[in-house]
Design an enzyme around this catalytic site. Sequence first.
Site: not given
Ligand code: TYD
Length: 139
Positions: A50
């Site tokens: 992302h």
């Molecule tokens: P995501 O940012 O997609 O993780 P990565 O980029 O490491 O794969 O986040 C994973 C999950 O966690 C998603 O359901 C959103 C949640 N999340 C929160 O609730 N708060 C946060 O601060 C972050 C970064 C993620």
Amino acid sequence: MKNVKTINFRNIGDESGYLTPIEAERDIPFGIKRVYYITGVRSGERRGFHSHRDLHQLLICVSGSVKILVKTPFEEKIIILDKPYEGLYIGPMIWREMFDFSEGSALVVLASEHYSEDDYIRDYPQYEKEAREYWSKRS
Ligand code: TYD
């Protein structure tokens, strides 16, 4: 690469261990509203996929190592984070993927804003479209 840079922090150490201080707006170019960390990633897992529209982040691998792919429509590179006193600043409109997490690694992330799903771009073609517009205003 614009909106991406590695930052070396102080590593205050002696025989009793090491301490790395990071002060908002002094050691990193933004104020901190949120901290999260990623642990327990199994080998072979890849995360991220992302970009953020406005968020500023600083990634520090405080234990072990991890590789970070940072990418725009024009260039990309892979940065290895493997020192607790080295941070990777990622500003707006950078696509990122995290991979090759070592066993027991811990990736700490400092973020400029509270969590907002609206700030994410998770679809790569949509990212490309918005990024070309964003970067055309800044080149
Ligand atoms: P995501 O940012 O997609 O993780 P990565 O980029 O490491 O794969 O986040 C994973 C999950 O966690 C998603 O359901 C959103 C949640 N999340 C929160 O609730 N708060 C946060 O601060 C972050 C970064 C993620």
